[in-house]
Design an enzyme around this catalytic site. Structure first.
Site, PDB file in Angstrom:
ATOM      1  CG  ASN A  54     129.672 -54.096   2.540  1.00 34.77           C
ATOM      2  OD1 ASN A  54     128.560 -53.623   3.302  1.00 34.77           O
ATOM      3  ND2 ASN A  54     129.246 -55.261   1.767  1.00 34.77           N
ATOM      4  CD1 TRP A  55     131.445 -52.512   8.972  1.00 35.81           C
ATOM      5  CD2 TRP A  55     130.657 -50.676   9.992  1.00 35.81           C
ATOM      6  NE1 TRP A  55     132.478 -52.048   9.593  1.00 35.81           N
ATOM      7  CE2 TRP A  55     132.037 -50.838  10.211  1.00 35.81           C
ATOM      8  CE3 TRP A  55     129.936 -49.763  10.365  1.00 35.81           C
ATOM      9  CZ2 TRP A  55     132.602 -49.901  11.014  1.00 35.81           C
ATOM     10  CZ3 TRP A  55     130.629 -48.881  11.093  1.00 35.81           C
ATOM     11  CH2 TRP A  55     131.732 -49.078  11.474  1.00 35.81           C
ATOM     12  CE  LYS A  56     128.907 -58.506   3.474  1.00 35.70           C
ATOM     13  NZ  LYS A  56     129.045 -59.693   2.873  1.00 35.70           N
ATOM     14  CG  HIS A  97     127.491 -56.519  -2.141  1.00 35.39           C
ATOM     15  ND1 HIS A  97     127.121 -57.784  -1.803  1.00 35.39           N
ATOM     16  CD2 HIS A  97     128.689 -56.472  -1.682  1.00 35.39           C
ATOM     17  CE1 HIS A  97     127.931 -58.408  -0.928  1.00 35.39           C
ATOM     18  NE2 HIS A  97     128.964 -57.670  -0.957  1.00 35.39           N
ATOM     19  CD  GLU A 136     133.039 -57.759  -2.566  1.00 30.73           C
ATOM     20  OE1 GLU A 136     133.660 -57.776  -1.687  1.00 30.73           O
ATOM     21  OE2 GLU A 136     131.649 -57.797  -2.831  1.00 30.73           O
ATOM     22  N   GLY A 146     131.797 -64.315   2.603  1.00 26.82           N
ATOM     23  CA  GLY A 146     131.065 -64.722   3.792  1.00 26.82           C
ATOM     24  C   GLY A 146     131.438 -66.298   3.960  1.00 26.82           C
ATOM     25  CB  SER A 157     136.471 -64.970   3.221  1.00 22.76           C
ATOM     26  OG  SER A 157     135.119 -65.462   3.174  1.00 22.76           O
ATOM     27  N   GLY A 169     133.816 -57.552   4.630  1.00 22.63           N
ATOM     28  CA  GLY A 169     132.427 -57.739   5.228  1.00 22.63           C
ATOM     29  C   GLY A 169     132.675 -57.961   6.732  1.00 22.63           C
ATOM     30  N   GLY A 170     132.423 -59.249   6.891  1.00 20.18           N
ATOM     31  CA  GLY A 170     132.346 -59.624   8.237  1.00 20.18           C
ATOM     32  C   GLY A 170     133.350 -59.369   8.979  1.00 20.18           C
TER      33      GLY A 170
HETATM   34  P1  PGA Z   1     133.143 -60.956   3.547  1.00 17.25           P
HETATM   35  O1  PGA Z   1     132.187 -59.940   2.547  1.00 17.25           O
HETATM   36  O2  PGA Z   1     134.533 -60.173   4.041  1.00 17.25           O
HETATM   37  O3  PGA Z   1     132.317 -61.208   4.639  1.00 17.25           O
HETATM   38  O4  PGA Z   1     133.460 -62.360   2.855  1.00 17.25           O
HETATM   39  C1  PGA Z   1     132.656 -59.262   1.465  1.00 17.25           C
HETATM   40  C2  PGA Z   1     131.581 -58.640   0.831  1.00 17.25           C
HETATM   41  O5  PGA Z   1     130.505 -58.863   0.752  1.00 17.25           O
HETATM   42  O6  PGA Z   1     132.109 -57.477   0.537  1.00 17.25           O
END
Ligand code: PGA
Length: 247
Positions: free
Chosen positions: A7-9, A92, A165, A171, A209, A230-231
């Site tokens: 998920n590159w947001k 999300h 999640e 994050g 995370s 995500g990150g």
């Molecule tokens: P993160 O994000 O890996 O940066 O914690 C996960 C997500 O929002 O799906």
């Protein structure tokens, strides 16, 4: 095969996303997992072009619940299909918390995705306050019920992925323990199957995370069908997470 979702947001620009997709594909031409790249809307087309005729799949981060009409700024499920998306993230927590997405919207988006034959990745998760108050389970069950009960599915055998999640883990660098995750995944799968009957195949993946150091401990668990990252997915070291899925 495990499912690894990136998920590159809104982390990457269009050129950056395209370049990263190229580097990932080159570094790992034959991943031993189902890998889905979810760039921002404007990057869907160029990233889709990079991964065309590769084992990598394209996903969107959101979808409109309407098919067509006067909905400024929205993107329909049909258009996502046309752009080559196979998957879409729905509900999300960042959209629920920061952009006011309600349970009702999430449910309608889920239906729109299924009708367009996109594979939805439905996100559910509890806040830290809920968890501390011992309400994690009831919150998850409420979100699942709101999204899935009496869901209008036009086809049988829909493939539904649910991403557990926990909001406090997104994050923050603090992930849930594999033990907690396994317990929650069992509950989520049982509850989703109860709500949907035999009409859908349900997979449960974990997000919050996950990075290349922690991914292995989750992916080792049979009850964890994959991870949503995500990150740590927005850089080349994401390939190390993919590699953890095949160990
Ligand atoms: P993160 O994000 O890996 O940066 O914690 C996960 C997500 O929002 O799906």
């Amino acid at each position: 095969m495990k499912l690894i979702v990136a998920n590159w947001k809104m982390y990457l620009g269009v050129k950056q996303a395209t370049h990263l997709a190229e580097r990932i594909r080159r570094a790992l031409p034959r991943p031993r997992a189902r890998v889905v790249l979810c760039p921002s809307f404007p990057a869907l087309m160029p990233v889709g072009a990079v991964i065309r005729r590769s084992p990598y799949a394209l996903g969107a981060q959101d979808v409109a619940w309407e098919e067509r009409g006067a909905f400024t700024g929205e993107v329909s499920a049909r258009d996502l299909r046309e752009l080559g998306c196979a998957y879409v993230i729905v509900g999300h927590s960042e959209r629920r918390q920061k952009l006011g997405e309600t349970d009702e919207m999430v449910r309608r988006k889920l239906e729109a995705a299924v009708h367009a034959r996109l594979k939805p990745i439905l996100c559910v998760g509890e806040t830290l306050t809920h968890r501390r108050a011992g309400k994690a389970t009831s919150i998850i069950c409420r979100e699942l019920k709101a999204a899935l009960q009496n869901l209008q599915l036009t086809t049988d055998n829909v493939q539904l992925t649910i991403a557990y999640e926990p909001i406090w883990a997104i994050g923050t660098g603090v992930s849930a323990t594999p033990r907690d995750v396994v317990t929650m995944h069992r509950l989520i799968r049982a509850e989703a199957e109860r709500l949907l009957g035999r009409r859908a195949r349900v997979r449960v993946i974990y997000g919050g995370s996950v990075d290349s150091r922690t991914a292995g401990a989750f992916l080792r668990e049979p009850e964890v069908h994959g991870v949503l990252v995500g990150g740590a997915s927005a850089r080349l070291s994401f390939v190390r997470i993919i590699q953890r899925a095949s160990l």
